[in-house]
Scaffold this motif. Structure first.
Motif, PDB file in Angstrom:
ATOM      1  N   PHE A  81       0.828  -1.205   0.000  1.00  0.00           N
ATOM      2  CA  PHE A  81       0.000   0.000   0.000  1.00  0.00           C
ATOM      3  C   PHE A  81       0.867   1.262   0.000  1.00  0.00           C
ATOM      4  CE2 PHE A  81      -2.544   3.258   2.191  1.00  0.00           C
ATOM      5  CZ  PHE A  81      -3.596   3.330   1.288  1.00  0.00           C
ATOM      6  N   CYS A  82       1.876   1.297   0.882  1.00  0.00           N
ATOM      7  CA  CYS A  82       2.747   2.474   0.977  1.00  0.00           C
ATOM      8  C   CYS A  82       3.980   2.123   1.807  1.00  0.00           C
ATOM      9  CB  CYS A  82       1.997   3.649   1.613  1.00  0.00           C
ATOM     10  SG  CYS A  82       1.411   3.334   3.292  1.00  0.00           S
ATOM     11  N   LYS A  83       4.890   3.097   1.940  1.00  0.00           N
ATOM     12  CA  LYS A  83       6.113   2.892   2.726  1.00  0.00           C
ATOM     13  C   LYS A  83       6.254   3.994   3.754  1.00  0.00           C
ATOM     14  CE  LYS A  83       9.041   5.388  -0.536  1.00  0.00           C
ATOM     15  NZ  LYS A  83      10.122   5.283  -1.513  1.00  0.00           N
ATOM     16  N   LEU A  97       3.811  -1.170   4.179  1.00  0.00           N
ATOM     17  CA  LEU A  97       2.508  -1.572   4.695  1.00  0.00           C
ATOM     18  C   LEU A  97       1.870  -2.464   3.641  1.00  0.00           C
ATOM     19  CD1 LEU A  97       0.247  -1.459   6.766  1.00  0.00           C
ATOM     20  CD2 LEU A  97      -0.527   0.678   5.701  1.00  0.00           C
ATOM     21  N   LEU A  98       1.700  -3.735   3.974  1.00  0.00           N
ATOM     22  CA  LEU A  98       1.158  -4.703   3.028  1.00  0.00           C
ATOM     23  C   LEU A  98      -0.357  -4.779   3.174  1.00  0.00           C
ATOM     24  CD1 LEU A  98       3.792  -7.552   3.356  1.00  0.00           C
ATOM     25  CD2 LEU A  98       3.851  -5.506   1.947  1.00  0.00           C
ATOM     26  N   ALA A  99      -1.015  -4.963   2.053  1.00  0.00           N
ATOM     27  CA  ALA A  99      -2.479  -4.979   2.022  1.00  0.00           C
ATOM     28  C   ALA A  99      -2.983  -6.267   1.385  1.00  0.00           C
ATOM     29  CB  ALA A  99      -2.997  -3.759   1.268  1.00  0.00           C
ATOM     30  N   VAL A 117       8.518   1.891  -7.219  1.00  0.00           N
ATOM     31  CA  VAL A 117       8.759   1.979  -5.782  1.00  0.00           C
ATOM     32  C   VAL A 117       7.485   2.532  -5.138  1.00  0.00           C
ATOM     33  CG1 VAL A 117      10.151   3.096  -4.001  1.00  0.00           C
ATOM     34  CG2 VAL A 117      11.227   2.333  -6.132  1.00  0.00           C
ATOM     35  N   PRO A 118       7.028   1.931  -4.031  1.00  0.00           N
ATOM     36  CA  PRO A 118       5.788   2.402  -3.385  1.00  0.00           C
ATOM     37  C   PRO A 118       5.847   3.857  -2.934  1.00  0.00           C
ATOM     38  CG  PRO A 118       6.452   0.273  -2.529  1.00  0.00           C
ATOM     39  CD  PRO A 118       7.587   0.765  -3.367  1.00  0.00           C
ATOM     40  N   ARG A 119       4.678   4.470  -2.921  1.00  0.00           N
ATOM     41  CA  ARG A 119       4.553   5.869  -2.459  1.00  0.00           C
ATOM     42  C   ARG A 119       4.731   5.917  -0.936  1.00  0.00           C
ATOM     43  NH1 ARG A 119      -0.685   4.200  -3.604  1.00  0.00           N
ATOM     44  NH2 ARG A 119      -1.975   3.971  -1.748  1.00  0.00           N
TER      45      ARG A 119
END
Length: 121
Positions: A81-83, A97-99, A117-119
């Motif tokens: 989801f994000c970092k 953060l894994l979803a 790369v995650p937001r």
């Protein structure tokens, strides 16, 4: 800031993020289009592959001492989801953060990005 305060803020952030995803799912494409700018430009989906040979423990906060929620095996592809920044793991302080059904944090050191790369959270 104490570890308890950090954990509380992290849980609040997860709840807010989870609520945002639920709103997108329930309301539908119109909301997603508004947040992304247009219906033809949906928000990116971030993916990563678990690189920890013994599997990766996923936690309720981006810290090494936080509660373990679940684990993912080596090689599994996960949705990110994000970092954010958190405890340092082998000179890397990023956590994802894994979803994948359960919101959980994994040390980015053990997750290889697939694509973008995650937001930031």
């Amino acid at each position: 800031m104490s570890q308890r305060s950090t954990r509380t803020l992290t849980r609040f952030g997860i709840a807010v993020a989870g609520g945002a995803l639920t709103a997108l799912t329930v309301v539908g494409p119109a909301v997603a289009a508004d947040s992304a700018g247009s219906a033809n430009n949906p928000p990116p989906v971030y993916k990563g592959r678990i690189t920890a040979k013994s599997g990766l423990l996923l936690r309720d906060a981006p810290t090494r001492g936080s509660h373990v929620i679940r684990s993912e095996p080596y090689g599994r592809v996960v949705s990110i989801f994000c970092k954010t920044t958190g405890d340092t793991v082998d000179r890397n302080n990023l956590w994802y953060l894994l979803a994948d059904g359960t919101w959980a944090w994994g040390a980015a050191h053990y997750i290889s990005n697939i694509g973008q790369v995650p937001r930031w959270c």
